[in-house]
Design a protein around this motif. Structure first.
Motif, short mmCIF file in Angstrom:
data_model
loop_
_atom_site.label_atom_id
_atom_site.label_comp_id
_atom_site.label_asym_id
_atom_site.label_seq_id
_atom_site.Cartn_x
_atom_site.Cartn_y
_atom_site.Cartn_z
N UNK A 124 0.84 -1.21 0.00
CA UNK A 124 0.00 0.00 0.00
C UNK A 124 0.87 1.25 0.00
N UNK A 125 2.03 1.20 0.69
CA UNK A 125 2.93 2.35 0.70
C UNK A 125 3.56 2.58 -0.67
N UNK A 126 3.80 1.51 -1.42
CA UNK A 126 4.32 1.68 -2.78
C UNK A 126 3.30 2.44 -3.63
N UNK A 135 1.90 7.37 -6.25
CA UNK A 135 0.90 8.42 -6.51
C UNK A 135 1.50 9.78 -6.20
N UNK A 136 2.20 9.90 -5.08
CA UNK A 136 2.83 11.17 -4.73
C UNK A 136 3.87 11.57 -5.78
N UNK A 137 4.62 10.60 -6.28
CA UNK A 137 5.60 10.90 -7.33
C UNK A 137 4.89 11.42 -8.57
N UNK A 172 -5.48 4.32 -0.96
CA UNK A 172 -6.32 5.45 -1.32
C UNK A 172 -6.84 6.18 -0.08
N UNK A 173 -7.15 5.42 0.98
CA UNK A 173 -7.58 6.06 2.23
C UNK A 173 -6.45 6.90 2.82
N UNK A 174 -5.22 6.42 2.75
CA UNK A 174 -4.07 7.18 3.24
C UNK A 174 -3.90 8.47 2.44
#
Length: 151
Positions: free
Chosen positions: A21-23, A28-30, A64-66
């Motif tokens: 999930x962190x990947x 997404x942030x990238x 997605x929740x994060x």
């Protein structure tokens, strides 16, 4: 008319040691930093991500929740998950970072020509980033950077 997903494909590295999930969150942030994703873009549905990566749908939903918790995306019931804001600098940040991107690309080509593998380059770059952005004035091996000048 259905909204189309933005052109982002998640790549999961099961050997990285980073939670799946962190990947997704990091990728997404990238994409937000690089302008691949912009406000209003729809992220791929959990089903689309599951089909492309063979991961558990709950993992996608957790990511997605994060992102939603961080205020980067919003879920719209029955429509999908949409980008709320980008990361990075001003709208002209892409133009501003072009010279740096060119230098970095040149450096990466030199590293490859010198025989470094992608993982080696990543580790080297991460070590340099860690030492440059350390919060306590020392890098990851304890060297002081108090006298270093910012560029």
């Amino acid at each position: 008319m259905a909204a189309e997903s933005a052109a982002v494909e998640f790549r999961i590295d099961r050997r990285s040691g980073v939670a799946t999930y962190l990947q997704i969150v990091q990728q997404t942030k990238q994409a937000l930093r690089l302008g691949v994703l912009e406000p209003g873009d729809r992220l791929p549905t959990a089903r689309e991500v599951v089909e492309a990566t063979a991961i558990n749908p709950n993992t996608v939903l957790k990511a997605y929740r994060e992102l939603e918790r961080e205020g980067l995306v919003e879920a719209r019931r029955g429509l999908g998950t949409f980008v709320r804001r980008t990361l990075g600098g001003a709208p002209d940040a892409t133009a501003a970072d072009a010279p740096l991107r060119t230098e970095l690309a040149d450096w990466a080509r030199r590293a490859r020509a010198a025989g470094l593998e992608k993982d080696d380059v990543g580790a080297l770059f991460t070590a340099v980033l860690d030492s440059t952005y350390s919060t306590n004035g020392t890098d990851s091996v304890g060297r002081s950077h108090e006298g270093d000048q910012e560029r």
